[in-house]
Design a protein around this motif. Structure first.
Motif, PDB file in Angstrom:
ATOM      1  N   ASN A 405     -10.034  53.513 -60.601  1.00  0.00           N
ATOM      2  CA  ASN A 405     -11.034  54.295 -60.790  1.00  0.00           C
ATOM      3  C   ASN A 405     -10.783  55.734 -60.528  1.00  0.00           C
ATOM      4  O   ASN A 405     -10.827  56.406 -59.698  1.00  0.00           O
ATOM      5  CB  ASN A 405     -12.288  53.889 -59.984  1.00  0.00           C
ATOM      6  N   PHE A 406     -10.424  56.417 -61.960  1.00  0.00           N
ATOM      7  CA  PHE A 406     -10.027  57.758 -61.731  1.00  0.00           C
ATOM      8  C   PHE A 406     -10.773  58.793 -61.380  1.00  0.00           C
ATOM      9  O   PHE A 406     -10.416  59.691 -60.359  1.00  0.00           O
ATOM     10  CB  PHE A 406      -9.597  58.381 -63.399  1.00  0.00           C
ATOM     11  N   SER A 407     -12.240  58.639 -61.396  1.00  0.00           N
ATOM     12  CA  SER A 407     -13.256  59.557 -60.866  1.00  0.00           C
ATOM     13  C   SER A 407     -13.333  59.313 -59.395  1.00  0.00           C
ATOM     14  O   SER A 407     -13.994  60.376 -58.420  1.00  0.00           O
ATOM     15  CB  SER A 407     -14.546  59.557 -61.633  1.00  0.00           C
ATOM     16  N   ALA A 408     -12.728  58.279 -58.877  1.00  0.00           N
ATOM     17  CA  ALA A 408     -13.067  58.076 -57.445  1.00  0.00           C
ATOM     18  C   ALA A 408     -12.141  58.791 -56.523  1.00  0.00           C
ATOM     19  O   ALA A 408     -12.114  58.863 -55.330  1.00  0.00           O
ATOM     20  CB  ALA A 408     -13.067  56.673 -57.139  1.00  0.00           C
ATOM     21  N   MET A 409     -11.025  59.475 -57.375  1.00  0.00           N
ATOM     22  CA  MET A 409      -9.955  60.296 -56.598  1.00  0.00           C
ATOM     23  C   MET A 409     -10.213  61.578 -56.273  1.00  0.00           C
ATOM     24  O   MET A 409     -11.280  62.158 -57.237  1.00  0.00           O
ATOM     25  CB  MET A 409      -8.613  59.861 -57.295  1.00  0.00           C
ATOM     26  N   THR A 410      -9.752  62.074 -55.488  1.00  0.00           N
ATOM     27  CA  THR A 410      -9.988  63.740 -55.271  1.00  0.00           C
ATOM     28  C   THR A 410      -9.575  64.459 -56.406  1.00  0.00           C
ATOM     29  O   THR A 410      -8.765  64.144 -57.208  1.00  0.00           O
ATOM     30  CB  THR A 410      -9.279  64.116 -53.839  1.00  0.00           C
TER      31      THR A 410
END
Length: 673
Positions: A405-410
């Motif tokens: 989940n790319f958006s879950a990374m900072t």
């Protein structure tokens, strides 16, 4: 008269061969000792000089086939062993006339590493004398097999389509059955083909293989299945038994004395294991034992070629590096000075192959290897070992903790991911744009395209193809290619030389010139002398060439002066002096790119194209446009496109076609327009 174990042989039609296999009492055997065994554990260095000694035994063993051709053996043969694959076929035809000769072909890539257009495929496949054509797609894109299948079946040779296998959450029986459906449709049924399950990394657990073979046999009861499996995970024998119990009729093995870690299972051990379980193995045991013993007589001469990474590796089920890629990748790492980073590279590979999904078999394995090793090396150069460990933590978090989940990374982590593929090889980018065909379960997420192509990713995405390379690549001008080869050689090229050139232009020319100079030396010199030469005065070698005996004795080796050494040899009692140039001999100075208008090589490699497929070759005075490919380097079997950084006129082309260049070497001088 002794019993004959031969049940299939050259000259039989595909339907006759398939019928004989179906009627076989028990399972049949393909020996990979002459090809995949050497590729997987000995970097393709096993010479026909030694391998041909197995032929008399193979001729009596009752084999289904001998895999003696194809894969990377073709390329390494001309590049290193200085042997032609056509020579090998001719020798083996004479020595084992009872045996079907088998090749391994990479659908549109043939025996090379890039997709070839349809007319090249048809031209080459129609002219190579092979009985069994095992053909695989690293994408399981069966459309890519069409041209090979059509030519092979039209010639009356046996086509053996292979499904690339790996064990992952997305490779279900339903997925594979759809692939088999496409194969059966392509081939017009199951009566003239053998279906291969190609477990190239050796990752299929026994129960997984049993389930897959059973599922295929339930849907297609009459299909003949061959199971090809590497031994890397240590579970080859039980997996082969499971395949046979589920209905596979043909199994791949190699001589026990050749077996190490990355090739196939040992032939004598497999026969004993299966027959103890109640499955008959069609094999002349006495002849097989003779082949095993014959290998023991010369295999010690190849100890140097074994991979430094030894031992079974059950972790292959995660990183999935195939047997054929193991030794060559470690050799490249050793030469490149980053062998110590191999554990980290394998860990990165195990994470990468869950982001971009395909099968790690050539050319896919090479794309994975070059991409991941390049990524690790970049972090090591910029941040040291701690940087590499940081990379692994980043990917582990993204893949395993955040489920991609790319958006879950900072924000910082997202930024770093978007730089991950910035230096990926051209073939990785070509893969993302459909240059090899469709990926098995869909294209990667958009962030991968942003990472690979930067600000131009949306425009690049519009270029992505859904077609097979057979339908998207333009035919090559074969007459022009032949003229180019003949201009380089200064003479008419033979048909075989031309086919070698179509596959590997630079290495084919090097091979041809080597053989023009040294004739059949690679075919007659003993392996010890071929590798190490005559090392001290008094050493000698005897051989026969063209029916004439030769005796060469080393008399003396002089001192080095200005990089030159004089060597005295006695050849059939005639004393001759030769001048040998050492690496310290004066060389032409290499120009390096320095100014903004000077284009340097991004990697060390070979210049295999100057120009691009659309406009053809470029020359001094031509106008090139920003982003246009102006040259292409081959490095570690991958293409690396060189593009114009701005609109410019070509002022100087500083290299020649097929020239080897080093990183940073000046390729072009451009003038902005």
């Amino acid at each position: 008269m002794s019993k004959s174990f031969v049940y299939v042989k050259p000259g039989m039609t595909p339907s006759e061969i398939v019928k004989r296999v179906r009627e076989l009492d028990g399972v049949g055997i393909t020996s990979t000792g002459m090809r995949d065994a050497g590729q997987s554990d000995y970097k393709n260095r096993l010479r026909i000089f030694d391998l041909k000694e197995l032929a008399p035994f193979y001729n009596q063993m009752g084999l289904f086939s001998a895999e003696c051709h194809g894969g990377a053996r073709w390329h390494v043969g001309i590049m290193n062993r200085r042997e032609s694959p056509f020579e090998e076929i001719e020798i083996l035809r004479e020595l084992m006339p009872n045996v079907l000769l088998q090749t391994l072909i990479r659908e549109t890539n043939l025996w090379g590493y890039r997709p070839y257009p349809k007319n090249v495929i048809e031209y080459v496949v129609a002219r190579v004398d092979i009985d069994v054509w095992r053909c695989f797609s690293f994408l399981n894109d069966i459309r890519n097999m069409r041209a090979v299948a059509e030519v092979v079946m039209k010639r009356g040779r046996l086509f053996e389509p292979a499904i690339s296998f790996t064990q992952a959450d997305w490779t279900t029986n339903d997925y594979y059955l759809k692939v088999v459906d496409e194969i059966v449709d392509l081939c017009g049924g199951v009566d003239e083909i053998v279906l291969c399950i190609k477990d190239m990394a050796g990752v299929g657990s026994p129960e997984r293989i049993r389930s897959l073979v059973d599922a295929i046999k339930q849907k297609y009861p009459d299909i003949v299945i061959q199971y090809h499996r590497h031994a890397t995970d240590g579970l080859a024998l039980p997996a082969l038994l499971a395949a046979a119990q589920a209905g596979a009729k043909l199994l791949d093995v190699q001589e026990d004395s050749l077996t190490r870690f990355y090739g196939q299972a040992p032939i004598l051990s497999l026969q004993a294991y299966l027959e103890e379980a109640g499955i008959k193995v069609h094999l002349n045991r006495e002849a097989a034992e003779g082949a095993v013993q014959k290998v023991r007589e010369w295999i010690g001469g190849y100890d140097w070629a074994e991979s430094p990474f030894r031992g079974f590796d059950h972790n292959v089920t995660r990183h999935r590096m195939p047997g054929g890629a193991f030794p060559s990748s470690f050799e490249q790492a050793e030469k490149g000075g980053f062998l110590h980073l191999m554990p980290q590279i394998l860990r990165v590979m195990s994470l990468y192959n869950r982001i971009v999904k395909y099968f790690d078999v050539t050319p896919g394995s090479q794309i994975t290897w070059v991409t991941c090793s390049g990524m690790v090396n970049r972090y090591a150069k910029e941040h040291g070992l701690s940087g590499v460990e940081h990379l692994i933590r980043l990917l582990t978090k993204f893949v395993e903790e955040k489920n991609q989940n790319f958006s879950a990374m900072t924000k910082q982590e997202q930024k770093e991911l978007l730089e991950l593929f910035r230096t990926a090889p051209g073939d990785f980018k070509n893969l993302l744009l459909g240059g090899y065909g469709k990926l098995p379960v869909g294209w990667p997420e958009e962030w991968v395209y942003k990472s690979a192509f930067g600000e131009e990713w949306k425009e690049k995405l519009k270029e992505r193809k859904e077609l097979s390379p057979l339908d998207s690549l333009k035919d090559e001008d074969l007459d022009a290619q032949r003229r180019q080869l003949e201009d380089t050689l200064g003479r008419t090229a033979t048909e075989e030389e031309f086919i070698l050139y179509l596959m590997h232009p630079k290495d084919a020319v090097d091979y041809i010139k080597f053989r023009e100079k040294y004739s059949e030396t690679p075919m007659v010199l003993p392996t010890e002398v071929w590798r190490n030469g005559l090392r001290k005065p008094g050493d000698m070698v005897e051989f026969e060439l063209w029916g004439k005996p030769y005796r060469i004795e080393l008399v003396s080796v002089g001192d080095e002066h200005d990089g030159l050494i004089h060597v005295v040899l006695r050849i059939n009692n005639r004393t001759m002096v030769y001048t040998v140039e050492t690496p310290r001999a004066k060389k032409a100075e290499i120009r390096m790119a320095k100014g903004p208008n000077e284009i340097g090589a991004p990697v060390s490699g070979n210049v295999w194209r100057i120009g691009n497929p659309e406009r053809g070759p470029i020359k001094v005075g031509d106008i090139v446009h920003k982003g246009e490919e102006i040259a292409n380097l081959e490095a570690m079997k991958m293409e690396n496109a060189i593009v114009a950084p701005f609109n410019a006129k070509v002022v100087e082309i500083c290299v020649k076609l097929n020239e080897s260049v080093q990183e940073g070497q000046l390729l072009f001088v451009l003038e902005k327009v």
